[in-house]
Design an enzyme around this catalytic site. Structure first.
Site, PDB file in Angstrom:
ATOM      1  N   LYS A  72       0.839  -1.208   0.000  1.00 13.55           N
ATOM      2  CA  LYS A  72       0.000   0.000   0.000  1.00 13.55           C
ATOM      3  C   LYS A  72       0.868   1.250   0.000  1.00 13.55           C
ATOM      4  O   LYS A  72       1.682   1.465   0.903  1.00 13.55           O
ATOM      5  CB  LYS A  72      -0.871   0.037   1.260  1.00 13.55           C
TER       6      LYS A  72
HETATM    7  C1  E4P Z   1      -8.146   0.217   4.182  1.00 10.57           C
HETATM    8  O1  E4P Z   1      -7.259  -0.086   3.418  1.00 10.57           O
HETATM    9  C2  E4P Z   1      -8.180   1.449   4.970  1.00 10.57           C
HETATM   10  O2  E4P Z   1      -6.993   1.590   5.670  1.00 10.57           O
HETATM   11  C3  E4P Z   1      -9.384   1.545   5.871  1.00 10.57           C
HETATM   12  O3  E4P Z   1     -10.525   1.069   5.196  1.00 10.57           O
HETATM   13  C4  E4P Z   1      -9.594   2.884   6.488  1.00 10.57           C
HETATM   14  O4  E4P Z   1     -10.827   2.962   7.157  1.00 10.57           O
HETATM   15  P1  E4P Z   1     -11.212   4.116   8.176  1.00 10.57           P
HETATM   16  O5  E4P Z   1     -11.577   5.329   7.416  1.00 10.57           O
HETATM   17  O6  E4P Z   1     -12.389   3.578   8.937  1.00 10.57           O
HETATM   18  O7  E4P Z   1      -9.998   4.348   9.044  1.00 10.57           O
END
Ligand code: E4P
Length: 294
Positions: free
Chosen positions: A113
């Site tokens: 990522k």
């Molecule tokens: C996924 O890859 C993200 O890190 C995650 O869905 C973030 O979610 P949030 O906005 O609830 O922190």
């Protein structure tokens, strides 16, 4: 247990292998997992170490992250495990790539990522010829998704782009509309980028993501358990999504833009305040939880 798997792959959004296992038992399968520094800091074993008064060195943090993803890796299907590089606003693409290369070697089904910034996209562009699978995170706009497409052209593996629905909603904008717009725009493309709907806050987000036809969605265990408790509803042709915030306020619609996916990625307007805020939040959550100084 779910009898018919949805077309959209389901990933667990978390940082605890035991939780992944519980979800797997509840719904019968888990296609993949996404992690991020904030979620890793919430892992129960890490929390226990912190509670015992021990802070972690940078190397220990990395080792813990590796141990956690190695435990999750065999539990999930072919959507893999997304591992996020540690990046703040000043981290360069080369620094991200160095981390990405190492993290990619941790498990056979890794996705790296990178944030949807200029440096994150440069890191992704350099990762593609190295056959490092990538997931571009903190995406909040159609322009950013167009840049992800253009920066990763030629990738043999599917590239993931993660639009954050819940955080757009928190900002007063309709996050579901963004994924629909990206989906529509990608119809003009070669299919190498898959949409991974992220920041899912409730079952309606999940159903709307299914209805939008995204390839993948990453969902907190809590929401998946809620979906299971409702006997796994699926959107039918009468499904309509109510674009309101968690407090019931109507969300602003986001209009579709005609964008040319064949343009160089640098030509798209990728700046987004929520991307920068997201990077800062991951760093702050992680540092405050692990009691590290900046
Ligand atoms: C996924 O890859 C993200 O890190 C995650 O869905 C973030 O979610 P949030 O906005 O609830 O922190």
């Amino acid at each position: 247990m779910l009898t018919k798997k949805p077309k959209t792959k389901i990933l667990v959004d978390g940082g605890d292998p035991q939780e992944t296992l519980r979800v797997k038992r509840t719904i019968g399968f888990v296609d993949g997992q996404t992690t991020n520094p904030g979620l890793i800091a919430k892992n129960p074993e890490i929390q226990q170490r912190i509670a015992s008064g021990r802070s972690l060195s940078a190397q220990e943090e990395k080792d813990e992250y590796k141990t956690i993803v190695q435990a999750i890796s065999p539990l999930v299907g072919d959507a893999g495990v997304s591992i996020e590089v540690f990046a703040d606003i000043g981290t360069t693409a080369e620094e991200m790539l160095t981390q990405g290369e190492e993290m990619f070697s941790w498990i056979p089904n890794a996705y790296i990522k990178y944030p949807c910034t200029r440096e994150g996209l440069r890191a992704a562009e350099m990762s593609v010829p190295r056959q490092i699978r990538v997931n571009i995170t903190l995406c909040f706009s159609q322009d950013q998704a167009a840049a992800v497409y253009a920066a990763t052209k030629g990738s043999k593996e599917p590239v993931y782009v993660s639009p954050f629905i819940g955080r757009l909603d928190d900002h007063g904008e309709d996050g579901i509309e963004v994924i629909k717009n990206i989906k529509k725009m990608y119809r003009n493309g070669d299919g190498h980028v898959h949409i991974l709907a992220a920041s899912i806050r409730h079952v309606d987000h999940l159903l709307a993501s299914f209805a939008a036809g995204v390839e993948l969605t990453t969902v907190p265990a809590k929401v998946l358990v809620e979906w299971a408790a409702k006997a796994f509803p699926m959107p039918d042709q009468d499904f309509s999504y109510k674009a309101v915030s968690v407090s019931g306020e109507p969300l602003r619609a986001i209009p579709y833009k005609e964008l040319d996916l064949n343009l160089p990625w640098q030509s798209f307007d990728i700046a987004h305040e929520l991307t920068n805020a997201g990077i800062q939040k991951f760093v702050a959550d992680y540092r405050s939880t692990l009691r590290r100084s900046a």
